[in-house]
Design an enzyme around this catalytic site. Structure first.
Site, mmCIF file in Angstrom:
data_model
loop_
_atom_site.group_PDB
_atom_site.id
_atom_site.type_symbol
_atom_site.label_atom_id
_atom_site.label_comp_id
_atom_site.label_asym_id
_atom_site.label_seq_id
_atom_site.Cartn_x
_atom_site.Cartn_y
_atom_site.Cartn_z
ATOM 1 N N LYS A 87 0.691 -1.245 -0.086
ATOM 2 C CA LYS A 87 0.153 -0.001 0.128
ATOM 3 C C LYS A 87 0.887 1.311 0.186
ATOM 4 O O LYS A 87 0.469 2.236 -0.747
ATOM 5 C CB LYS A 87 -0.832 -0.131 1.255
ATOM 6 C CG LYS A 87 -1.976 -1.034 1.145
ATOM 7 C CD LYS A 87 -3.039 -0.874 2.220
ATOM 8 C CE LYS A 87 -2.495 -1.071 3.744
ATOM 9 N NZ LYS A 87 -1.896 -2.527 4.004
ATOM 10 N N CYS A 176 -12.102 2.690 16.260
ATOM 11 C CA CYS A 176 -10.936 1.873 16.421
ATOM 12 C C CYS A 176 -10.044 1.830 17.491
ATOM 13 O O CYS A 176 -9.063 0.974 17.691
ATOM 14 C CB CYS A 176 -10.203 2.482 14.840
ATOM 15 S SG CYS A 176 -8.865 3.388 15.085
ATOM 16 N N MET A 177 -10.016 2.793 18.302
ATOM 17 C CA MET A 177 -9.129 2.932 19.347
ATOM 18 C C MET A 177 -9.645 3.389 20.710
ATOM 19 O O MET A 177 -8.737 3.586 21.552
ATOM 20 C CB MET A 177 -7.703 3.433 19.185
ATOM 21 C CG MET A 177 -7.523 4.526 18.131
ATOM 22 S SD MET A 177 -7.767 6.229 18.690
ATOM 23 C CE MET A 177 -8.927 6.432 19.916
ATOM 24 N N MET A 361 -7.412 -4.074 16.698
ATOM 25 C CA MET A 361 -8.894 -4.151 16.737
ATOM 26 C C MET A 361 -9.539 -5.434 17.273
ATOM 27 O O MET A 361 -10.560 -5.377 17.942
ATOM 28 C CB MET A 361 -9.465 -4.036 15.451
ATOM 29 C CG MET A 361 -9.133 -2.882 14.416
ATOM 30 S SD MET A 361 -9.651 -1.459 15.430
ATOM 31 C CE MET A 361 -8.270 -0.476 15.687
ATOM 32 N N GLY A 398 -4.701 2.043 13.959
ATOM 33 C CA GLY A 398 -4.946 1.378 12.373
ATOM 34 C C GLY A 398 -5.172 2.696 11.755
ATOM 35 O O GLY A 398 -4.981 2.509 10.567
ATOM 36 N N GLN A 399 -4.859 3.880 12.312
ATOM 37 C CA GLN A 399 -5.027 5.034 11.221
ATOM 38 C C GLN A 399 -3.820 5.743 11.443
ATOM 39 O O GLN A 399 -3.322 5.904 12.432
ATOM 40 C CB GLN A 399 -6.315 5.899 11.466
ATOM 41 C CG GLN A 399 -7.471 5.188 11.360
ATOM 42 C CD GLN A 399 -8.737 6.050 11.263
ATOM 43 O OE1 GLN A 399 -9.092 6.649 10.416
ATOM 44 N NE2 GLN A 399 -9.575 6.008 12.611
#
Lengths: 772, 221
Positions: A87, A176-177, A361, A398-399
């Site tokens: 990616k 997500c967190m 997650m 995750g971000q």
């Protein structure tokens, strides 16, 4: 007897001459991309963090003729040391999808019409003011993202909390967190990991807790593999609910039933105590014991509220609590053989092994997400394996800026850049720095994300501005929230770079500058702030999210709070924001340092980064003259919590007899709005599917690629089966990647959440299957 | 629940050894006990476990060593089309031991052959032990009659989507799941040999996009 090898090859070559003269493949467009006309062919390389996950790899983007044309790993960045994943290597192609949003659009009589961006911003400001005047300050909301740059989130918080006086600021990082945050806050009193990625180069044992790192944090995972190759005795233990690429690489996979990680973690603690593996000195000096409320609910009903209360207990009471979690008892709950639980405990308990736990997650998207975070800290605290190189309970994000923008800037309803809205001193500090009356800042939090979308559906919120996120794919129990957003008198503004199911419900679409088309900063999982300059121009009228907010703020009359010019606004915003974090516990690097380096870890004190917090050998905030100082809590101790196993909000039963688990694949990031526009990634995984165990597929009578209908109490979805593909769920579970907007799996999922963190559980709900 | 495969039973003693050397305590506690529920199935994600196992077991020196002794032209010369089983380019004396799997004595792990003065290529699928089921011997170079057979071209090399980006995997992974076997070491074809396999996870960077499939673009429905 020997045929001369060279002679033989020659003969064979003649025989297959036709083959090598064969025709090219039809339909292949490799190498047929448009070449830059008149481009000098010379690249200028500029640093930036990657646009995708929370690892925060350093990239060097090659620029030619004003366009980003290549990527390589930044060798100066300690995160990835010159390596990326697929990616990252192709990330710049995400800038150039043909359907890029380059102009503003406004819905007129049901149709989206292109307008100049200034006109659209006028309308946004007017609608915001009109809604607020008519329905009150809490009828307007901002929903942002862990992909917001730090300045994006900062100006959003300043405008909504400081100027407009509403705490209706949330971000998708709640999904997500949030449990990672409440886990840190309850166990240590301060957010974000004590360790850093360098732990990977020191640990002997890695335990991945419900965490498919091989696909989700590939660069960190391959750093583990490379360590295992280089150093004798390194082991990777995959503690999972489904077989994945991580299982294939791991030395051992241990499968547990969904939700029972709570019981297994307690059982590991039980074994550590039973076998006298407790680090007594550490526990006596640095740990205190606590319990909270139990049977805390699941939040599936509107207006659900919960607040925990901590009660101090002693070690003996904690031991008594653990009596319910002998390996033999937990085997019955979790399906994990008692021997395997003892094995895990022995790894944590062995004083000669350094152990790092990773999670993301699996533990955070969990209706007891705060608890399971606490429980893994318990394990590390009992044996004192924390805050030293290689000994690390490590919560991954995750971000790219879930930490930097959402957690540090505090773009959540209860948060401020420093502290929380409930605290008078914190409000005072914010009012002073923001130059607003302190009365502006409401001391009461309003809506967390799920409740915010419920409020939109109910009509309590009438105006919502959504930036850099795609909730019409990602909200659990999606149908309700999409229907809500589409109701007549709701006004939805969406700032984004490509059309998505979220722009489909918008009344105004604002074209956003993406990533390196603007200047900004991200903050990664290991407390690293990463600056990037504007490297290429945004297309058309696209504008940074920060500047969009500033334009609206100015239209609402807040020039004093937003005095910056479009030529230079990131640096002054950063320097203003940095004032919130003054002091050795969270000091941030000045702009000039950030601009030069490939990321800087905070606390950044006297020109030095802090790699391991709470350890005086590395952390200048430690003041107690002991070997550790857990200064986040008032008792200067880390907190061990007695947290029980409680079942999931919805478990398989006779009618809905399968678990549904959702997640990602390595190729696609989140809802695929960027990665699906990168040709190589789209071609590798063009559409979603449902993973089924081969035996379950046989019982259902479906083979690979045949359609399966997935039915829950919320909705249903028909999609192709994948058998023995990327992953294999255990019997009685299906798994669906959520990147594909053509298969909205979140119409099937449940909007239950952790009552403490308010983070929904996307990993567990009950479904039944039919052959379609 | 899962069948225990031969692959695992071979692997078990090795991991037991590692465990017992490093973790005497764990072994005493039954750390190496088998839990059938957690045995990782072999046959998913293109049998990716092979790749990780090969990376772990191949000596570091062999992951980066080169002989330059084998070229892509020679590689394709033994094949009728890209992906077909190559012919055996040397005489096979089946009377050698009467054991079909003797191929693996050279092609299992590779290494230098004095007989051929070359490094043996490593098979990516040593679990298929009946080699001559697919790999034909060559007794004559003369065709029976001439043929009009044409093949597609071999995958082009170096077709990165961007300058500097890792090229996708251009071929099907079936029977070629283990990248390490063909792309590393002194037996590897020089044009496709790489020396960064110690990183461990090839498919982290190299996406599977076979060139024999048309490229499509994402469009919203």
């Amino acid at each position: 007897m020997k045929l001369d090898r060279r002679e033989f090859i020659k003969q064979a070559a003649i025989g297959s001459a036709l083959a090598t003269a064969g025709s090219l493949f039809p339909g292949i467009s490799f190498g047929s991309w448009n070449r830059l006309a008149g481009g000098p062919g010379v690249l200028a390389w500029q640093k930036t963090p990657c646009r995708f996950c929370g690892t925060g790899c350093g990239l060097l983007v090659g620029v030619s003729d004003g366009r980003a044309v290549a990527v390589k790993g930044d060798p100066n960045c300690t995160v990835n040391k010159g390596l990326c994943c697929m990616k990252g290597y192709h990330s710049v192609q995400a800038l150039y999808g043909r359907d890029r949003i380059t102009t503003a659009k406004v819905r007129k009589n049901g149709t989206l019409v292109e307008v100049p961006i200034s006109e659209a911003l006028n309308l946004v400001a007017e609608k915001l003011k009109e809604t607020r005047d008519t329905y009150g300050k809490d009828s307007v909301a901002m929903y942002g993202s862990g992909q917001w740059t730090i300045p994006d989130g900062y100006v959003a918080s300043k405008l909504f909390k400081g100027c407009l006086g509403t705490n209706n600021v949330e971000a998708n990082a709640r999904l997500c967190m949030a449990s990672a945050v409440t886990g840190f806050m309850t166990s240590f009193g301060l957010d974000e990991p004590m360790g850093c990625y360098e732990d990977i180069d020191h640990a002997d044992v890695f335990v991945t807790w419900g965490n498919n790192m091989a696909e989700m944090h590939p660069v960190l995972f391959s750093r583990m593999l490379s360590n295992r190759k280089r150093r004798a005795g390194v082991k990777i233990i995959d503690f999972a609910t489904r077989f994945t690429r991580t299982s294939q690489a791991a030395d051992k996979t241990i499968i547990f039933k969904p939700q029972t990680d709570l019981a297994v973690a307690n059982s590991i603690c039980y074994e550590i105590i039973k076998n006298n593996w407790v680090n007594d000195n550490f526990v006596n000096e640095h740990v205190s014991f606590h319990k909270g409320k139990t049977n805390i609910g699941y939040g599936t009903e509107d207006h659900f509220t919960f607040s925990d209360s901590a009660e101090t207990i002693d070690f003996e009471a904690f031991k008594l609590f653990l009596e319910d979690y002998t390996p033999e008892k937990v085997e019955k709950i979790s399906g994990v053989p008692a021997e395997e639980i003892k094995y895990l405990a022995s790894l944590y308990g062995n004083p000669s092994l350094k152990v790092t736990s990773f999670w993301c997650m699996g533990m955070n998207q969990h209706t007891r997400g705060t608890w399971i975070n606490n429980l893994v800290y318990n394990i590390h605290l009992l044996v004192g394996k924390i805050s030293t190189p290689g000994n690390s309970p490590f919560s991954l994000t995750g971000q790219p800026s879930a930490c930097g923008t959402v957690r540090e800037v505090g773009t959540l309803t209860h948060k401020l850049p420093h502290g929380v809205v409930m605290n008078e001193n914190d409000r005072q500090m914010a009012a002073e720095i923001w130059q607003v009356p302190v009365e502006n800042i409401d001391p009461k939090p309003s809506y967390h994300t799920v409740e915010m979308f419920r409020a939109l559906d109910r009509g309590d919120i009438k105006f919502m501005w959504i930036q850099v996120t795609n909730p019409m794919v990602t909200m659990p129990n999606l149908r309700r929230y999409r229907d809500g957003a589409l109701k007549d008198d709701r006004f939805v503004v969406v700032s984004d770079v490509y059309p998505t199911p979220t722009t489909d419900v918008a009344d105004v679409i604002l074209p956003a500058a993406m990533w390196i088309e603007q200047e900004g900063m991200f903050g990664n999982s290991e407390r690293r702030t990463q600056h990037f300059a504007q490297i290429v121009d945004p297309p058309g009228e696209a504008m940074s999210d920060t500047w969009q907010i500033i334009e609206v703020a100015k239209r609402l009359g807040f020039e004093k709070q937003f005095p910056w010019s479009q030529d230079n606004y990131i640096e002054p915003i950063w320097e203003e924001y940095r004032r919130f974090h003054t002091g050795p516990k969270h000091e941030m690097a000045p702009y000039t340092v950030l601009a030069e380096r490939s990321g800087v870890q905070w606390p950044f004190v006297d020109g030095r980064e802090t790699r391991w917090r709470y350890n005086p050998a590395y952390d200048p905030a430690c003041k107690n003259d002991k070997d550790f100082d857990f200064y986040g809590k008032k008792d200067n101790r880390a907190w061990i919590w007695a947290r029980p196993y409680e079942p999931a909000a919805e478990s398989p039963d006779e009618e809905y007899n399968f678990w549904l688990n959702t997640g990602r694949v390595i190729e696609h990031w989140h809802t695929g709005s960027m990665t699906r526009r990168v040709p190589v990634l789209h071609n590798a995984v063009p559409s979603s599917y449902v993973e089924i165990h081969p035996e379950d597929a046989a019982d259902l009578g479906v083979v690979n690629g045949e359609l399966v209908k997935i039915i829950s109490r919320r909705g249903e979805l028909t999609m192709p089966a994948q058998i023995n593909g990327r992953g294999v769920p255990v019997r009685g579970m299906v798994f669906v990647p959520f990147f594909d907007e053509s298969y909205l799996i979140n119409e099937v999922t449940l909007d239950a959440f952790c009552p403490i963190s308010k983070q929904p559980d996307y990993k567990k709900c009950a479904v039944r299957l039919e052959k379609a | 629940m899962m069948k225990t495969h031969a692959h695992h039973s071979r692997g078990a003693p090795l991991s037991l050894l590692v465990v017992s050397l490093l973790l005497p305590l764990a072994t005493l506690l039954g750390g190496a006990a088998t839990a059938t529920a957690s045995d990782v199935p072999d046959n998913f994600d293109n049998q990716g476990k092979k790749l990780f196992t090969a990376q772990q077991r191949t000596p570091t020196a062999n992951l980066s060593a080169d002989s330059g002794g084998r070229t892509l032209a020679e590689f394709y010369a033994l094949r009728q089309y890209p992906g077909s089983p190559p012919r055996i380019p040397h005489v096979v004396d089946l009377a050698f031991s009467g054991n079909e799997t003797d191929c693996l004595s050279c092609h299992g792990k590779g290494g230098y052959s004095t007989e051929f003065d070359a490094f043996a290529p490593v098979t990516p699928h040593p679990e298929n032990v009946l080699c001559t089921q697919c790999h034909a011997q060559t007794k004559t170079g003369e065709p029976f009659v001439e043929t009009d057979w044409v093949s597609i071209a071999a995958p082009k090399l170096g077709l990165s989507f961007l300058g500097s980006s890792p090229p996708p995997i251009p071929h099907s992974l079936q029977l070629r799941e283990n990248c390490i076997a063909c792309h590393t070491g002194p037996g590897a074809v020089v044009e496709i040999r790489i020396d960064h396999a110690s990183r461990g996870d090839c498919r982290q960077c190299h996406a599977a996009v076979p060139q024999s499939q048309p490229l499509t673009e994402f469009t919203r429905k």
